[in-house]
Every structure is written in structure tokens, then in C-alpha cells.
Design an enzyme around this catalytic site. Structure first.
Site, PDB file in Angstrom:
ATOM      1  CB  CYS A 108      -0.898  -0.136   0.965  1.00  0.00           C
ATOM      2  SG  CYS A 108      -2.126  -1.345   1.135  1.00  0.00           S
ATOM      3  N   GLY A 109       0.269   2.453  -0.232  1.00  0.00           N
ATOM      4  CA  GLY A 109       0.974   3.640  -0.281  1.00  0.00           C
ATOM      5  C   GLY A 109       1.187   4.152  -1.628  1.00  0.00           C
TER       6      GLY A 109
END
Length: 263
Positions: A108-109
Site C-alpha cells: 500500500c502507499g
């Protein structure tokens, strides 16, 4: 039969002062490119298990579909790493409009962009959810972890479970937290699972994206092993989702809609 979650690799292991060759189980990571009505929609990096559920859940999360019966067919070519999706409404998908090709990372990110248009279409305010006791929160987390055999063998997977307040109903795993949730979403869509009075139990950190996925699935309580972000807490409060984090042993924190958690 090929294991779709892990492979054995020969590594060097250092233990108790000795360096030697050893077999180790490594979690699989492979690309999956999704095409919708002949148009390439995106490529995600994932664990190649429960792929049809992953595809359905991802398309629902992105606002392409709302129900499984909107899909005419899903053909998975595991050898080439492609998923070919045909929608029943062939005019309802505009590849040049709201969507574009992108690579979706396993972490994620910044590898995933924030798509406000699909979020607005799919995010739900959850006004009704069950009450859950503190002991039930802790029990659900410990049960999911006890049942996570693939994680125990590889140490490289995230888990997402659908549960009632009394027990785990189904669990899906992936290298990506968001993929695990999409697989769970796809399972619910494909099996027409009622989400009334359900809870999501989650092994990872709660980012804004994870919280939005929970909202799109339609579940009002998420119980997570790790911490939330500030934006996740803000969204949980806006969307009336009970967010329980840092569930470790017999302790946890409640960040939103704490009235649903009883002693």
C-alpha cells in the site's frame, strides 16, 4: 498440483552459530493483468490464489460493477497472468473515461493512487452494525491468527476475514493488504453473502484505502492487528465505521464509533 500460495526455495540459513543450506517456503508474487471488454484495465501484483474473487472484488471496489451478475464471464489464464472479464452491459464500461491503465503494487502507499470518483460511487455510510464485546474482539483476532497456516509457514501474507461477532466465517490471504480485502469482497459478491451484522478482522495496518474498501464492502466494524492512519480515522468517523486497532492479546484501541464496543 501447483501450490498457489508458496514455493520451496533453497536458501542459506544462519542459526546458533551455523550457516548451512536449507529449504524455505516463500510466498508467491505474480502479476495479474485484468482486461474488461477487451480493454486493459490494470495490472496488480498478487498471490495467485482465489483470483476470480480478487478480480470481482477489485472491479466492485473500483466502481466498475456493483453485483456479480453484472459480469458475463471471467476467464483466468494463470500461465500468461491475465484475467479476461466480459461485462453483460458492454456499453457500460468506458476505458477512456473515468478509468486508466495503471500498475497496482503489492504494497500500500504511493503505488496506488486515490481515485475519488470510484470512491464517491462506492463508499457507504454504515448506520447499522452489531454491538461487539471486548472479549469477542480479542477472540476473533486470536482465532484468525491461529488459523493462518500459510502465514505461519511463510511469514509473508496478510489476512482478511469475514466474521460474525461469534466467530470467523471465511478468510482470504495475499501479499497485498488491499488484495486480501478484494478477495473477501469477491467471495461475498459471488456467493451473495449477507453482510448484515458482520465484522472484518484484518492483519495489517489500516490506511485510508483499507477503510474505504471496508465501507464499499458494506461492513460497519473492522478489527485490526495494527495501527490506523489519521485519514483512516477521519474516514471511519465520517462513514460511521467502528475502527478497532492494535488488537494484541487482551488489549486494543477504539478510534471511532466506540459505542458499538461494550465491556
Amino acid at each position: 498440483m501447483k501450490n498457489k500460495v508458496m514455493q520451496t526455495h533453497v536458501i542459506k540459513k544462519y542459526e546458533q552459530g551455523v550457516l548451512q543450506d536449507a529449504d524455505d517456503l516463500i510466498v508467491l508474487e505474480e502479476p495479474l493483468t485484468i482486461t474488461v471488454n477487451g480493454h486493459e484495465f490494470g495490472t496488480m501484483l498478487c498471490t495467485p490464489a482465489d483470483l476470480e474473487e480478487l478480480v470481482l472484488g477489485f472491479l466492485a471496489s473500483e466502481g466498475v460493477i456493483r453485483r456479480a451478475d453484472e459480469v458475463d464471464s471471467v476467464l483466468i489464464d494463470e500461465g500468461k497472468g491475465f484475467a479476461y472479464v466480459v461485462l453483460k452491459n458492454k456499453q457500460g464500461f468506458d476505458p477512456e473515461g473515468a478509468f486508466s491503465k495503471r500498475v497496482i503494487g503489492s504494497c500500500c502507499g504511493k503505488s496506488r493512487q486515490f481515485y475519488f470518483q470510484s470512491d464517491v460511487r462506492g463508499a457507504r455510510t454504515i448506520l447499522r452494525a452489531p454491538s461487539i464485546s471486548a472479549k469477542q474482539c480479542c477472540h476473533l483476532m486470536s482465532t484468525m491468527q491461529e488459523q493462518a497456516e500459510d502465514f505461519k509457514q511463510t511469514g509473508g501474507l496478510h489476512n482478511a476475514s469475514l466474521a460474525s461477532v461469534d466467530g470467523i466465517l471465511v478468510t482470504r490471504s495475499d501479499i497485498g493488504r488491499h488484495n486480501a480485502l478484494d478477495k473477501l469482497f469477491g467471495y461475498c459478491l459471488r456467493n451473495n453473502v449477507s453482510l448484515k451484522n458482520k465484522v472484518i478482522v484484518f492483519s495489517g495496518r489500516i490506511s485510508s484505502e483499507v477503510l474505504l474498501k471496508v465501507s464499499k464492502i458494506g461492513v460497519g466494524i473492522i478489527i485490526a492487528k495494527s495501527a490506523p492512519t489519521t485519514l483512516a480515522i477521519e474516514l471511519a468517523r465520517d462513514l460511521e465505521i467502528t475502527l478497532v486497532g492494535f488488537v494484541r492479546g487482551d488489549r486494543f484501541n477504539v478510534y471511532s464509533r466506540g459505542d458499538r464496543v461494550v465491556g
